[in-house]
Design an enzyme around this catalytic site. Sequence first.
Site, short mmCIF file in Angstrom:
data_model
loop_
_atom_site.label_atom_id
_atom_site.label_comp_id
_atom_site.label_asym_id
_atom_site.label_seq_id
_atom_site.Cartn_x
_atom_site.Cartn_y
_atom_site.Cartn_z
N ARG A 5 -23.33 0.06 -62.59
CA ARG A 5 -22.09 0.44 -61.90
C ARG A 5 -21.38 -0.81 -61.41
O ARG A 5 -21.93 -1.90 -61.44
CB ARG A 5 -22.44 1.30 -60.67
CG ARG A 5 -23.32 0.52 -59.69
CD ARG A 5 -23.42 1.15 -58.31
NE ARG A 5 -24.04 0.22 -57.38
CZ ARG A 5 -25.35 0.00 -57.27
NH1 ARG A 5 -26.20 0.68 -58.02
NH2 ARG A 5 -25.81 -0.87 -56.40
N HIS A 41 -33.47 -3.68 -46.85
CA HIS A 41 -32.91 -3.46 -48.19
C HIS A 41 -31.43 -3.10 -48.16
O HIS A 41 -30.87 -2.70 -49.18
CB HIS A 41 -33.72 -2.41 -48.96
CG HIS A 41 -35.18 -2.80 -49.05
ND1 HIS A 41 -35.60 -3.95 -49.65
CD2 HIS A 41 -36.30 -2.22 -48.55
CE1 HIS A 41 -36.91 -4.05 -49.54
NE2 HIS A 41 -37.36 -3.02 -48.87
N GLU A 51 -47.10 -4.82 -59.63
CA GLU A 51 -46.60 -6.17 -59.95
C GLU A 51 -47.22 -7.19 -59.01
O GLU A 51 -47.52 -6.87 -57.87
CB GLU A 51 -45.08 -6.25 -59.71
CG GLU A 51 -44.23 -5.58 -60.71
CD GLU A 51 -42.75 -5.75 -60.41
OE1 GLU A 51 -42.38 -6.25 -59.32
OE2 GLU A 51 -41.96 -5.39 -61.28
C1 MV4 Z 1 -40.41 -7.48 -55.06
C2 MV4 Z 1 -40.68 -8.40 -54.03
C3 MV4 Z 1 -41.75 -9.25 -54.20
N1 MV4 Z 1 -42.51 -9.17 -55.30
N2 MV4 Z 1 -41.20 -7.45 -56.14
C4 MV4 Z 1 -36.90 -5.12 -52.83
C5 MV4 Z 1 -35.81 -4.31 -53.43
C6 MV4 Z 1 -36.21 -4.04 -54.84
N3 MV4 Z 1 -35.08 -4.03 -55.70
C7 MV4 Z 1 -37.16 -5.14 -55.15
N4 MV4 Z 1 -37.61 -5.70 -53.92
C8 MV4 Z 1 -38.59 -6.62 -53.90
N5 MV4 Z 1 -39.40 -6.63 -54.99
C9 MV4 Z 1 -42.23 -8.28 -56.24
N6 MV4 Z 1 -43.01 -8.21 -57.32
C10 MV4 Z 1 -39.86 -8.42 -52.91
C11 MV4 Z 1 -38.82 -7.51 -52.83
C12 MV4 Z 1 -38.07 -7.57 -51.61
C13 MV4 Z 1 -36.73 -7.97 -51.59
C14 MV4 Z 1 -36.05 -8.28 -52.76
C15 MV4 Z 1 -34.74 -8.65 -52.74
C16 MV4 Z 1 -34.07 -8.74 -51.52
C17 MV4 Z 1 -34.71 -8.41 -50.34
C18 MV4 Z 1 -36.04 -8.04 -50.37
C19 MV4 Z 1 -36.68 -7.72 -49.16
C20 MV4 Z 1 -37.99 -7.34 -49.20
C21 MV4 Z 1 -38.67 -7.25 -50.41
#
Ligand code: MV4
Length: 460
Positions: free
Chosen positions: A295, A238, A203
Amino acid sequence: MFKKILIANRSEIAVRVIRACRELGIKSVAVYSEADRESLHVRLADEAVCIGPAPSKLSYLSIEAILAAARVTGADAVHPGYGFLSENPAFADAVEAAGMTFIGPKGAAMRQLGLKSAGKAVARAAGVPVVPGTPGLVDEAYMKNLKQNVIDQIGFPVMIKATAGGGGKGMRLVRDPEQIEAQLRQAQAEAQAAFNDSAVLIEKFVEGPRHVEIQLACDQRGHYVALPERDCTVQRRHQKLIEESPSPVVPPQTRRAMQEAAVRLAQKVGYTNVGTVEFLFDKHGKFYFLEVNTRLQVEHPVTESVTGLDLVVAMIMAAAGEELPFDQARASEIRCHAIEHRINAEDPFRGFAPCPGKVRTLELPGGAGVRLDTHLYAGYTVPSYYDSLLAKLITFAPDRAACIARSLRALGELKIGGIQTTAPFHEKVLRHPDFRDGTFDTGLVEKMQAEDAAKKGAAV
Ligand code: MV4
């Protein structure tokens, strides 16, 4: 309506569900491991059954042990709480096959949304915005011309994600096109080892996002209701630390668009019971689907506090085939601002190291706009086998500034003696200018740690 519900969980969430049962006049059955004999959920339930030794695999993750406890006590429904077996479709199916009701979505819906690639395909089909990336999983054909495909079709920087991953597991960031091949191979090997599934997707990397999620409640009579969003941007590795509602950055028309998107997605799979659609919210105010949590979530009290609704009651009614106790218009009413603080048995001044042990003294906050969901009591020993969540302090007030002041007041009243907790760190976040003005992103905790390191350096 159900006569007796078995709660297949422990700690504060078991207590939360037992309380809802009591209020509805439904008998409750607690299950517990040998490490949890002295737990509050065991004391509060109408009956309790020991289901095995301390390790989760032998107790709270044992489908057989839990079904046996449900059979001998004559329970007619099972509430899974969160974690443990709550998102396991085989457990949902096994409960139903045993002639009882699983209080949650159907196993089939969990399967359709469980894998990242599957959830994303459903989202796309439902017209829900997704992060640009590979159309599906990375395959051999795509790998043949990997670097150029990524440059032409996505653009660096990118995120590689394991389809079986979740909550940040099996993710890696790639900024340098020369690294994509090696990073992808490593990600696949890691995913194979961790999830027994090597499949990954790629992505576009969204810089400095916020984590915003929409709570859904759906009955079995065709009602799909989206509640106000929760902003869960304050996280460390996370692990969510603070959740609030409404988000300080989501405008009303975006909230409505996110709610409509979440409902379209739910309708696409005929989703029932509660669930949460997670989105990334970027600096330009755009939102992108991330995944669905099938959930009840830890942070559900934030939504209960802003709406004045009871999500556990909604789960029980929906599972029983009743109509939801609220409609979309009622669920859209944002009556106040709410903030939740996760108080963990961890030492925030030693890298958040786990600190189980005996709670020697306990003083609890109270007063207007304060809710404390906890299984703690003075004299309780926090076992080392399970996760470190001790208590959820939820405060609510007419606006965000008043809510922050109320959280600081309540955290000042909370005194957990005998073990280290994350409570002092929460006070620090609440005093941080980025939190106070609402402009923070997912890097806030790291930024605070860097600021501390710089201060210490300057002092020497
Ligand atoms: C991402 C992102 C940036 N770009 N996807 C972290 C947990 C997972 N559910 C998805 N996550 C992320 N996906 C793209 N394409 C950044 C994160 C991310 C993040 C997201 C939500 C809350 C905290 C975070 C901390 C680091 C990275």
